[in-house]
Design an enzyme around this catalytic site. Sequence first.
Site, PDB file in Angstrom:
ATOM      1  N   LYS A  50       0.883  -1.268   0.054  1.00  0.00           N
ATOM      2  CA  LYS A  50       0.073   0.106  -0.009  1.00  0.00           C
ATOM      3  C   LYS A  50       0.981   1.315   0.114  1.00  0.00           C
ATOM      4  CE  LYS A  50      -1.721   2.725   3.064  1.00  0.00           C
ATOM      5  NZ  LYS A  50      -1.755   3.859   2.449  1.00  0.00           N
TER       6      LYS A  50
ATOM      7  N   GLY B  33       6.999   4.775   8.350  1.00  0.00           N
ATOM      8  CA  GLY B  33       5.971   6.182   8.646  1.00  0.00           C
ATOM      9  C   GLY B  33       6.229   6.848   9.810  1.00  0.00           C
ATOM     10  N   SER B  34       5.269   7.458  10.397  1.00  0.00           N
ATOM     11  CA  SER B  34       5.293   8.247  11.603  1.00  0.00           C
ATOM     12  C   SER B  34       5.190   7.653  12.863  1.00  0.00           C
ATOM     13  CB  SER B  34       4.238   9.315  11.628  1.00  0.00           C
ATOM     14  OG  SER B  34       3.072   8.862  11.540  1.00  0.00           O
ATOM     15  N   THR B  35       5.797   7.814  13.723  1.00  0.00           N
ATOM     16  CA  THR B  35       6.029   7.188  14.987  1.00  0.00           C
ATOM     17  C   THR B  35       4.601   7.059  15.557  1.00  0.00           C
ATOM     18  OG1 THR B  35       8.129   7.605  15.469  1.00  0.00           O
ATOM     19  CG2 THR B  35       6.648   7.095  17.532  1.00  0.00           C
TER      20      THR B  35
ATOM     21  N   GLY C 271       2.804   4.168  13.545  1.00  0.00           N
ATOM     22  CA  GLY C 271       3.429   3.116  14.036  1.00  0.00           C
ATOM     23  C   GLY C 271       3.080   2.579  15.165  1.00  0.00           C
TER      24      GLY C 271
ATOM     25  N   GLU D 175       9.579   1.055  10.693  1.00  0.00           N
ATOM     26  CA  GLU D 175      10.567   2.155  10.522  1.00  0.00           C
ATOM     27  C   GLU D 175      10.004   3.468  10.617  1.00  0.00           C
ATOM     28  OE1 GLU D 175      14.008   1.614  10.004  1.00  0.00           O
ATOM     29  OE2 GLU D 175      13.577  -0.544   9.732  1.00  0.00           O
TER      30      GLU D 175
ATOM     31  N   CYS E 243      13.746  10.609   7.315  1.00  0.00           N
ATOM     32  CA  CYS E 243      13.948   9.998   8.636  1.00  0.00           C
ATOM     33  C   CYS E 243      15.274  10.243   9.221  1.00  0.00           C
ATOM     34  CB  CYS E 243      13.426   8.896   8.738  1.00  0.00           C
ATOM     35  SG  CYS E 243      14.107   7.807   7.739  1.00  0.00           S
TER      36      CYS E 243
ATOM     37  N   GLU F  35      10.263  16.428  14.983  1.00  0.00           N
ATOM     38  CA  GLU F  35      10.996  16.015  13.780  1.00  0.00           C
ATOM     39  C   GLU F  35      10.101  16.854  12.769  1.00  0.00           C
ATOM     40  OE1 GLU F  35       9.129  12.574  11.898  1.00  0.00           O
ATOM     41  OE2 GLU F  35      11.092  11.952  11.045  1.00  0.00           O
TER      42      GLU F  35
END
Length: 495
Positions: free
Chosen positions: A176, A228-230, A233, A250, A285, A384
């Site tokens: 995706k 993707g983003s924390t 995640g 990641e 990242c 970030e």
Amino acid sequence: MHAWDELYIGGTWVPSTGPGRIEVENPATERTVGRVPDGTPADMERAVDAARDAFDTGPWPRMTPDDRAAALEDMADALTARAGELAVTITMETGLPITIVELAHARPAIAALRHYARLVRTTAFEEDRPGARSPFRLRRLPSGVVAAIVPWNIPVLGACAKIGPALAAGCAVVLKPSPETPLSAFLLAEAAHEARLPPGVLNLVPGGREAGAALVAHPGVDKVTFTGSTAVGKRIAAVCAERMKRYSLELGGNAATIVLDDAPAERVAAGAVAMGLINNNGEACIVQGRILVPRAREKELAGAIAAAAGAIPVGDPADPRTLLGPMITRTHRDRVLGYVASGIAEGAELVHGGRVPAGFDRGWYVEPTVFTGVHNGMRIAREEIFGPVLTVIPYDGEEEAVAIANDTEYGLSGSVWAADPERAAAVGTRIRAGSIFVNGTLRLDADAPFGGFKESGIGREGGPEALAEYLEPQVMFLPAGEGRAPGPALSGDLT
Ligand code: NAD
């Protein structure tokens, strides 16, 4: 206009179950440049069913590693034939400069597929071990159906870093891509089709959050691999926990560069620009965004970095001279400018950039931006930013530098500069992060395990460690010695 009207499921092109379309905008021109189906949860269901069939009854997991390697190499060849189109497409949908895309996206993505083809040929999927008490056979079996979810900033590299090891291991994949950047993924599906991967081994359904959530939650998925983003995640990890699905994540980063007292200013400035401002438009990242400098050298180093930032060619990402293009969307551009405003409001000193560059009334551009006088409690240091913004933070003594570098919930990467690289490396061992770059050696290597400590993720991409992420060990106890009846195995003595 790059338009695909169908999804790639079960080895063929099929219409979506829904009428929705994703319109893809070129962030440099604000024009619509592509259109693909907006995958629905029902499309995800079909794709997972196809992957399930491919895994449970198809040839792929049962083929020899050599045969899978040959198919992966065919896919890499089919992508190589499209390398030019791939780079242009990535540039068009991301706004990343074509020069950066060719070097740091298209080539390494194809190289990742070849790398896993090589690795799988030499991996022992079965080995006999003597055991502590009696011999056994260790087998490494593919994890099953893999949901691969990738972000917009590395659409193809991120996908190949997952597809390569997953397919090499014998898994079947549903990919995706991000709704901002789905076009290049269709070239991947075309390459898989041309390479005659068995039906259902690689499936492609683009979509947004709802489609992604449906994919993660689907009971037919055995493992989720997500970049993707924390925040997302963490949600994915919670959903996976319900069924004890495997996952690798990641996630975000907020790296620090520690500049030691004797590091040469010009090289540090050039490195700060390369590893921060023009590192994937700052949308990476692994951006090395916080520059920690000895207090006595703050003015000198901030000045050198600002001067180097001023020399960056900003412009049309399709022009090979450009090194900094636009942000991915208007919303994201505004978010980055919001960080700049917060830095000024919190008392940091803006020494370069900070605005939309003059003359850019189209596209989501932000000037390369450098702050000094930053302390690690400010938002521009804590969060970030994901844009071309560097923060110069003064420190007093090496101990404090290490403490500031580690004072973040992230742990993806970090850098150290010193006249002597071994001295820098020694300080680097004290940074709690997965990749450390000494004296500007920002590199990703298909054979180097890449991933995060702390909230930057779980698992690794790259190297044999990544292959292991898609394998389940199975131990087989065989009857010891010839002629022994394979009767009840347990004698009661398990010590
Ligand atoms: P994001 O988390 O918003 O989205 C990433 C992907 O997840 C997209 O495909 C999105 O559609 C999908 N998604 C969103 N919500 C979902 C849900 N609930 N369930 C399933 N899928 C869902 O991230 P982004 O803004 O696209 O990317 C930027 C982030 O990615 C940054 O934080 C960056 O640091 C991180 N990133 C990390 C790495 C790494 O290797 N560690 C690499 C690149 C980017």
